[in-house]
Design a protein around this motif. Structure first.
Motif, mmCIF file in Angstrom:
data_model
loop_
_atom_site.group_PDB
_atom_site.id
_atom_site.type_symbol
_atom_site.label_atom_id
_atom_site.label_comp_id
_atom_site.label_asym_id
_atom_site.label_seq_id
_atom_site.Cartn_x
_atom_site.Cartn_y
_atom_site.Cartn_z
ATOM 1 N N ASP A 9 -49.288 -36.620 -3.930
ATOM 2 C CA ASP A 9 -49.547 -35.190 -3.718
ATOM 3 C C ASP A 9 -50.740 -35.088 -2.782
ATOM 4 N N ASP A 10 -50.682 -34.190 -1.811
ATOM 5 C CA ASP A 10 -51.798 -34.060 -0.867
ATOM 6 C C ASP A 10 -52.957 -33.257 -1.447
ATOM 7 N N CYS A 36 -51.497 -41.271 -4.068
ATOM 8 C CA CYS A 36 -51.255 -41.240 -2.628
ATOM 9 C C CYS A 36 -51.260 -39.800 -2.133
ATOM 10 N N ASP A 38 -49.806 -38.844 0.871
ATOM 11 C CA ASP A 38 -48.639 -38.501 1.678
ATOM 12 C C ASP A 38 -47.595 -39.615 1.584
ATOM 13 N N ASP A 40 -46.500 -41.700 3.899
ATOM 14 C CA ASP A 40 -46.870 -42.959 4.548
ATOM 15 C C ASP A 40 -47.728 -43.818 3.629
ATOM 16 N N GLU A 41 -48.674 -43.186 2.943
ATOM 17 C CA GLU A 41 -49.523 -43.951 2.032
ATOM 18 C C GLU A 41 -48.717 -44.498 0.859
ATOM 19 N N GLU A 59 -43.157 -31.166 -0.314
ATOM 20 C CA GLU A 59 -43.702 -30.660 0.938
ATOM 21 C C GLU A 59 -45.167 -31.056 1.050
ATOM 22 N N MET A 60 -45.416 -31.974 2.000
ATOM 23 C CA MET A 60 -46.747 -32.504 2.246
ATOM 24 C C MET A 60 -46.952 -32.588 3.753
ATOM 25 N N PRO A 61 -48.196 -32.739 4.217
ATOM 26 C CA PRO A 61 -48.412 -32.973 5.654
ATOM 27 C C PRO A 61 -47.683 -34.234 6.105
ATOM 28 N N GLY A 62 -47.058 -34.172 7.276
ATOM 29 C CA GLY A 62 -46.305 -35.318 7.752
ATOM 30 C C GLY A 62 -44.938 -35.382 7.112
ATOM 31 N N ASP A 64 -41.928 -35.562 4.541
ATOM 32 C CA ASP A 64 -41.872 -35.010 3.183
ATOM 33 C C ASP A 64 -41.440 -36.079 2.178
#
Length: 249
Positions: A9-10, A36, A38, A40-41, A59-62, A64
């Motif tokens: 979760d961002d 994490c 996002d 990618d992490e 829904e997260m930056p970058g 999903d």
């Protein structure tokens, strides 16, 4: 059960709250080994740390949450979506999610998700390599909850004004949906439109009897009786040809 989990979760406060709730409802049965921000992490973490379950925002930056699953290398862990958006439920069952939680998540609802993780882990432990738990699940919203109901447990979908009454093996659900839109989510090989206000799972029908004017009486295994519409005879006739043991009169 001893599961290694990641929370994705961002929002730091959302991650912290979910961790606290998991400690409360799961105790030592579930260990959060990664947080994490996002997709990618998460993917990088999964390369270093084996994960049994991922509590995944959508829904997260970058990229999903669904993108993270599509790019996953190796066997997927169990997935519990945790999101503020209810409209992604249909994609969640395609991803074979164990559960779909809407924010803000209550301790009671999270405990239900943990119980489903226990059940899935037990099922995985009994499975042979050739087994597949690929049963499609249909998202049915109840208040702020989304239940992922196995498609083959849905018997009848009946339109009642602006609402649908969905008769399942485990009970009934009432949703504000149109029958046409809901029917599009169902497998046409399993379900029949038998009336302008009725869709029925073919395997739930015990007996079919013509009653005149192109209509049929449909008796279901659970004891329920339906009457088909005269304009839907063409939907029922193929079932009679495929299943001659079903009584046609």
């Amino acid at each position: 059960m001893s599961l290694k989990a990641a929370i994705v979760d961002d929002e730091p406060l959302a991650r912290s709250r979910l961790r606290r709730l998991l400690e409360k409802v799961a105790g030592s049965e579930l260990q959060v080994v990664a947080e994490c921000v996002d997709a990618d992490e998460l993917l990088a973490t999964a390369q270093r740390q084996p994960l049994d379950v991922v509590f995944l925002d959508i829904e997260m930056p970058g990229p999903d949450g669904f993108s993270a699953l599509a790019r996953w290398q190796g066997p997927l862990p169990m997935v519990v979506f945790v999101t503020a958006w209810q409209e992604h439920g249909a994609r969640a069952f395609d991803a074979r999610a164990v559960d779909y939680l809407l924010k803000p998540v209550s301790a009671e609802r999270l405990a239900q998700a943990v119980e489903r993780l226990r059940e899935r882990q037990a099922l995985n432990g009994l499975r042979t390599p050739s087994d597949d738990d690929g049963a499609r699940r249909i998202p049915l919203q109840v208040g702020h909850r989304v239940h992922l109901v196995p498609e083959r447990q849905i018997n009848v979908v009946e339109a009642q004004g602006n609402y649908l009454e969905i008769d399942c093996e485990q009970g009934r659900y009432v949703l504000r949906r149109t029958l046409a839109a809901f029917a599009q989510e169902l497998d046409p090989a399993l379900f029949l439109r038998v009336h302008r206000s009725l869709v029925v799972r073919a395997a739930a029908i015990r007996e079919i009897k013509p009653i005149g004017s192109g209509r049929y009486r449909l008796d279901l295994h659970g004891g329920r009786r339906l009457i088909s519409g005269r304009n839907y005879r063409g939907c029922i006739d193929p079932l009679l040809r495929r299943n001659p043991v079903v009584e046609a009169g």
